[in-house]
Design an enzyme around this catalytic site. Structure first.
Site, PDB file in Angstrom:
ATOM      1  N   ARG A 169     103.118 158.637 -10.249  1.00  0.00           N
ATOM      2  CA  ARG A 169     104.179 159.324 -10.983  1.00  0.00           C
ATOM      3  C   ARG A 169     105.510 159.175 -10.259  1.00  0.00           C
ATOM      4  NH1 ARG A 169     104.673 165.605 -13.182  1.00  0.00           N
ATOM      5  NH2 ARG A 169     106.722 165.302 -14.140  1.00  0.00           N
ATOM      6  N   ARG A 209     104.042 161.062 -18.748  1.00  0.00           N
ATOM      7  CA  ARG A 209     103.731 161.096 -17.314  1.00  0.00           C
ATOM      8  C   ARG A 209     102.275 160.715 -17.100  1.00  0.00           C
ATOM      9  NH1 ARG A 209     105.473 167.159 -17.757  1.00  0.00           N
ATOM     10  NH2 ARG A 209     106.637 166.075 -19.351  1.00  0.00           N
ATOM     11  N   ASP A 253     100.419 165.149 -14.027  1.00  0.00           N
ATOM     12  CA  ASP A 253     101.261 166.332 -13.836  1.00  0.00           C
ATOM     13  C   ASP A 253     100.358 167.423 -13.280  1.00  0.00           C
ATOM     14  OD1 ASP A 253     103.459 167.994 -13.906  1.00  0.00           O
ATOM     15  OD2 ASP A 253     103.099 168.641 -15.968  1.00  0.00           O
ATOM     16  N   ASP A 293     100.402 171.298 -11.706  1.00  0.00           N
ATOM     17  CA  ASP A 293     101.198 172.519 -11.515  1.00  0.00           C
ATOM     18  C   ASP A 293     100.349 173.623 -10.913  1.00  0.00           C
ATOM     19  OD1 ASP A 293     103.685 171.659 -12.617  1.00  0.00           O
ATOM     20  OD2 ASP A 293     102.814 171.809 -14.618  1.00  0.00           O
ATOM     21  N   GLY A 349      76.710 162.567  19.979  1.00  0.00           N
ATOM     22  CA  GLY A 349      77.462 161.452  20.511  1.00  0.00           C
ATOM     23  C   GLY A 349      77.314 161.402  22.013  1.00  0.00           C
ATOM     24  N   GLY A 352      81.711 162.581  26.124  1.00  0.00           N
ATOM     25  CA  GLY A 352      83.124 162.297  25.876  1.00  0.00           C
ATOM     26  C   GLY A 352      83.426 161.732  24.503  1.00  0.00           C
ATOM     27  N   GLY A 367      83.563 163.358  21.670  1.00  0.00           N
ATOM     28  CA  GLY A 367      84.358 164.280  20.860  1.00  0.00           C
ATOM     29  C   GLY A 367      83.542 165.162  19.942  1.00  0.00           C
TER      30      GLY A 367
END
Length: 376
Positions: A84, A95, A98, A100, A184, A187, A189
């Site tokens: 858009r 359009r 849209d 809103d 993991g 280190g 994360g």
């Protein structure tokens, strides 16, 4: 913990493949705004205020932690992403999309960029009809009337027609999974990601109590001497924590995220223990493993060894600073073998070597979308 609030959005389009336009908007809203809780039917209405093609319109109910001003900016960005282009010519025009904000909780907002409730919602059937479908008994903050009463009082005589095709609601993570375990290498994360997900999705969190283990610093100084007591203490502590913590939560009502899974005990034991010690350890592990609740999703964060060493150095734990690349590779190989031999676990591997999901929102959202869209 972020506060989730309810907003109702109106979505309309009168260009191109209208159903696809709306579905694309809903999918992006689910990825970037929040969980889509309800979607109304699609309704066809004539263009209002100008001579153009018929519109397809719907309303959706969304749970979001974004405040109103941030929400409207994000929605405008989504409109732009979908093609858009807003023109400052005044009046209405065709359009492609849209979006809103119709309601935001029960708030009344008058600002430079946003007015809520939407100032023209009570005059538009194409807003009220789908809105009432999913929020019939919600009270309009200004009118102080139920929305279905507002619809009955609406003087808009525009023709409105139900479209038979249905839109698909993206399944939120909190509905798709009850329990996610994030794993993991050292280190990688996993704890950071678990904390971030807990914050965003209001999840119950189970974090490994590694800092309380007195054998850990000693192990890094003298591996052979302290390997067995370290691994046995970890196993006992992980088993007790998972058993106790998961028992406190309703696995059918709570969303739970943990930064480890009990099988990591076996992976590390394979690397650190001597053959005879490992045999004894395995007997104890097998007894405990049968009793542990299995996660709905097992996420393995892969990071290359170079990044792991950087992360370990950065977080500055003294007893980790002498960890060698060869040790990290052995741990990764252990996880790889585990993943290959556990067909009953729902496993998702995510390579985060080139991602900074802690400091980069796009990288974090990439991981979340991989989790959302993962299929067995």
């Amino acid at each position: 913990m972020k506060i989730q609030r309810i907003t109702y959005l109106s979505i309309g389009t009168n260009k191109g493949d209208k159903l696809e336009n709306i579905q694309n908007a809903i999918n992006i809203i689910a990825d970037k705004i929040g969980a889509v809780l309800k979607i109304a039917s699609v309704y066809k209405t004539p263009s209002l205020g100008f001579d153009g093609a018929d519109f397809y319109n719907t309303c959706i109910k969304v749970s979001t932690y974004l405040p109103p001003e941030s929400l409207i900016k994000s929605l405008l960005a989504i409109e732009s992403e979908l093609g858009r282009t807003r023109k400052d010519t005044g009046g209405y025009a065709d359009r492609i999309i849209d979006i809103d904000i119709i309601l935001f909780e029960d708030e009344i907002i008058f600002s430079k960029n946003l007015i809520v409730p939407h100032p023209r919602m009570l005059d538009r059937k194409f807003v009220l009809v789908p809105l009432v479908e999913i929020a019939r008994n919600t009270i309009h903050p200004i009118e102080k009337k139920h929305l279905y009463i507002c619809l009955e009082n609406c003087i808009d005589n525009s023709e409105i027609t139900l479209v038979k095709e249905q839109l698909k609601r993206p399944t939120p993570i909190t509905e798709k999974y009850n329990y996610i375990a994030i794993e993991g290498n050292i280190g990688a994360g996993k704890t950071s990601l678990a904390n971030m997900m807990s914050d965003e999705f209001n999840a119950k969190i189970v974090l490994e109590r590694f800092a309380d283990n007195p054998f850990l610093p000693k192990f890094y100084e003298d591996n052979e001497r302290y390997a067995f007591p370290l691994e046995m203490s970890f196993l006992a502590d992980r088993y007790q924590q998972l058993t106790d913590d998961l028992a406190q939560f309703d696995l059918f009502k709570n969303f739970i995220v943990s930064d480890y899974y009990i099988f990591k005990s076996l992976i590390f034991a394979q690397v650190t223990l001597q053959k005879d010690e490992y045999k004894l350890y395995r007997k104890m592990f097998d007894l405990m493993y049968k009793e542990i609740t299995k996660p709905d999703l097992y996420v393995y964060l892969y990071q290359n060894t170079e990044r792991l060493l950087e992360n370990i150095k950065k977080r500055g734990r003294d007893y980790e600073q002498n960890i060698e690349a060869s040790y990290l590779q052995k741990i990764h190989d252990g996880y790889s073998n585990f993943i290959k031999t556990e067909p009953d676990l729902n496993i998702l591997i995510i390579d985060v070597s080139d991602l900074d999901f802690v400091n980069n929102t796009k990288d974090y959202n990439l991981i979340i979308n991989k989790i959302k869209n993962h299929t067995v």
